[in-house]
Design a protein around this motif. Structure first.
Motif, PDB file in Angstrom:
ATOM      1  N   PRO A  19       0.835  -1.214   0.000  1.00 44.91           N
ATOM      2  CA  PRO A  19       0.000   0.000   0.000  1.00 44.91           C
ATOM      3  C   PRO A  19       0.862   1.254   0.000  1.00 44.91           C
ATOM      4  CG  PRO A  19      -0.825  -1.593   1.598  1.00 44.91           C
ATOM      5  CD  PRO A  19       0.502  -2.117   1.126  1.00 44.91           C
ATOM      6  N   ALA A  25     -11.976  -4.017  -5.895  1.00 47.18           N
ATOM      7  CA  ALA A  25     -12.054  -3.615  -4.486  1.00 47.18           C
ATOM      8  C   ALA A  25     -11.795  -4.793  -3.558  1.00 47.18           C
ATOM      9  CB  ALA A  25     -13.420  -2.998  -4.199  1.00 47.18           C
ATOM     10  N   GLU A  26     -12.220  -5.985  -3.964  1.00 47.62           N
ATOM     11  CA  GLU A  26     -12.004  -7.178  -3.137  1.00 47.62           C
ATOM     12  C   GLU A  26     -10.548  -7.647  -3.200  1.00 47.62           C
ATOM     13  OE1 GLU A  26     -14.855  -9.845  -4.782  1.00 47.62           O
ATOM     14  OE2 GLU A  26     -16.542  -9.041  -3.599  1.00 47.62           O
ATOM     15  N   LEU A  54      -7.812  -5.658  -3.762  1.00 48.83           N
ATOM     16  CA  LEU A  54      -6.856  -4.658  -3.296  1.00 48.83           C
ATOM     17  C   LEU A  54      -6.309  -4.947  -1.894  1.00 48.83           C
ATOM     18  CD1 LEU A  54      -5.460  -2.111  -4.265  1.00 48.83           C
ATOM     19  CD2 LEU A  54      -7.346  -0.775  -3.321  1.00 48.83           C
ATOM     20  N   PRO A  55      -7.134  -5.356  -0.899  1.00 52.00           N
ATOM     21  CA  PRO A  55      -6.569  -5.623   0.432  1.00 52.00           C
ATOM     22  C   PRO A  55      -5.549  -6.757   0.460  1.00 52.00           C
ATOM     23  CG  PRO A  55      -8.961  -5.362   0.550  1.00 52.00           C
ATOM     24  CD  PRO A  55      -8.603  -5.458  -0.905  1.00 52.00           C
ATOM     25  N   LYS A  56      -5.588  -7.628  -0.549  1.00 43.79           N
ATOM     26  CA  LYS A  56      -4.629  -8.739  -0.593  1.00 43.79           C
ATOM     27  C   LYS A  56      -3.241  -8.293  -1.046  1.00 43.79           C
ATOM     28  CE  LYS A  56      -8.311 -12.063  -1.658  1.00 43.79           C
ATOM     29  NZ  LYS A  56      -8.813 -13.072  -2.627  1.00 43.79           N
ATOM     30  N   ASP A  87      -0.564  -6.610  -0.042  1.00 42.19           N
ATOM     31  CA  ASP A  87      -0.012  -6.058   1.202  1.00 42.19           C
ATOM     32  C   ASP A  87       1.472  -6.349   1.371  1.00 42.19           C
ATOM     33  OD1 ASP A  87      -0.092  -8.767   1.597  1.00 42.19           O
ATOM     34  OD2 ASP A  87      -1.409  -8.708   3.354  1.00 42.19           O
TER      35      ASP A  87
END
Length: 454
Positions: A392, A410-411, A413-415, A417
């Motif tokens: 990020p 969107a689902e 993106l958090p992965k 990291d």
């Protein structure tokens, strides 16, 4: 007497833009993108004022400030931050460094310059003042709209059917239509008289690709450089600094220019024949080529605009002209994302203010869509290698809720990291490889993601 300004920020394009801002006002400028580099530059060339980003890749900007003030306890400090916002953070900076000032990103670059000028007043030299008009004339030449498609032709371009425009003071209109596909430009396409006026500035970039340089233009310095993969950074630099000016791009004989107003891309022009209004209408299927031939002939006879004749013949409504002009401008901006080489020139002559109609488009979404639409698979493979790990961004200039994302994006993106390689992210997405790479490259382009330093 001249003063030294030190500018420290990890965004190279922003450092370059601020450098032109201060150099144009008569200051000597040193730039740095990392904290350690800034401290070394500060020792070699002691600054009279320092403009420092609070969050740097290798250390906090406060640590840079401490090092600089150890050598000069009275050094004026101006901090910038896109993450640490609000009275608490500006108060903390003021407490730690008495007399310092704080600018939240995005900020007004002119206010930043005015602050420096109050701290270090400087009068323009008579020599630079007399040289400016001659240099400025180099940019005041007409765009000759007669260049045919070159060997490297762009692919068909998908355009969403929504356009927001501003004009007539505070008037804002949102026009909606069906999604458009601008077909691949064809060589030998029919010419037409341009709908938009053509007396515009054009770049005169050098034949080689040197490091960034400055050239005086009016009361501001312009900057030139090689256009590779840095278009997102150039657009973002305008946005962060809320700058008004022009970004000229040239590749071979093709020249295109994007006009910015207070950080927003609002207008664009091109000397490519396929970008003319009539040919654009043919490319999106609004009119047929044989109709354009007739209209162009009448346009030449009557010395009238193509758009006016199309309206007179009932082939185009007034509101449609506004809509298609907006789409034409948008397509010119997007097309620049397909360029992997060329030159750019940044100037600050505020020519967009003369336009009656302007696009109202968020620059973050222009970048995301431009990367996803125009970056080819080979380019994406180079920019998003399988073994690399993305993390990020430390201080993205755009808020994530301002960026248009699909549900799967969107689902995913958090992965991203830093614990997975790009190859693992692509496999987890369950989408075509080039599509996922395009999304990742777009997120790097808007600095929501960044490359992890080894």
């Amino acid at each position: 007497m001249s003063f030294n300004v030190l500018v420290v920020d990890d965004n190279r394009e922003l450092v370059d833009l601020l450098t032109s801002l201060f150099e144009g006002a008569g200051y000597n400028v040193q730039g740095a993108q990392k904290g350690r580099q800034a401290t070394e530059v500060g020792k070699a060339t002691p600054p009279d004022v320092a403009v420092i980003d609070v969050l740097l890749p290798d250390m906090m900007g406060y640590h840079v400030a401490e090092s600089l003030r150890a050598a000069n306890p009275k050094l004026p400090l101006l901090f910038m931050s896109g993450v640490f916002k609000g009275a608490r953070h500006s108060g903390e900076a003021s407490t730690r460094f008495p007399g310092s000032q704080y600018f939240e990103k995005p900020f007004n670059a002119k206010q930043l310059l005015e602050t420096v000028q109050k701290i270090l007043p400087i009068a323009p030299s008579p020599q630079s003042a007399t040289a400016q008009p001659e240099q400025a004339e180099a940019y005041d030449v007409e765009l000759d709209i007669d260049v045919e498609v070159e060997d490297e032709e762009q692919d068909p371009m998908e355009l969403t059917g929504r356009i927001k425009v501003t004009g007539g003071g505070d008037l804002t209109a949102e026009l909606r239509g069906a999604n458009l596909t601008a077909a691949r430009p064809q060589k030998g396409a029919v010419g037409d008289r341009p709908l938009v006026r053509t007396t515009r500035a054009e770049p005169s970039p050098p034949a080689v690709e040197p490091p960034l340089a400055t050239a005086t233009s009016g009361k501001r310095a312009s900057r030139t450089g090689a256009l590779t993969d840095n278009l997102p950074g150039l657009i973002t630099a305008f946005y962060i600094a809320r700058e008004t000016g022009e970004l000229y791009c040239q590749k071979g004989k093709v020249k295109k220019v994007v006009y910015f107003e207070e950080g927003q891309p609002v207008f664009a022009q091109s000397n490519l024949a396929a970008d003319r209004f009539g040919q654009f209408l043919v490319r999106v299927g609004k009119i047929k080529p044989e109709v354009l031939v007739e209209v162009v002939a009448q346009s030449e006879r009557d010395k009238r605009r193509t758009g006016d004749i199309l309206i007179e013949r009932g082939l185009l409504r007034d509101t449609e002209r506004l809509y298609f002009v907006g789409q034409q401008v948008k397509s010119i901006i997007y097309s620049l994302f397909g360029w992997e080489e060329g030159q750019f020139v940044v100037t600050f002559k505020e020519k967009a203010r003369g336009e009656a109609i302007k696009l109202d488009v968020f620059p973050g979404n222009i970048i995301v869509r431009g990367v996803k639409k125009l970056y080819k698979p080979e380019r994406l493979s180079r920019l998003i290698p399988p073994e690399e790990r993305l993390i990020p961004g430390q201080q993205p200039p755009y808020q994530l809720n301002e960026i248009d994302l699909e549900k799967w994006e969107a689902e995913l993106l958090p992965k991203v990291d830093g614990t997975r390689t790009n190859a693992e992210i692509i496999a987890a997405a369950g989408r075509p490889e080039h599509v996922v790479r395009g999304f990742l490259a777009a997120m790097v382009g808007v600095q929501v993601l960044e490359r992890r330093e080894s």
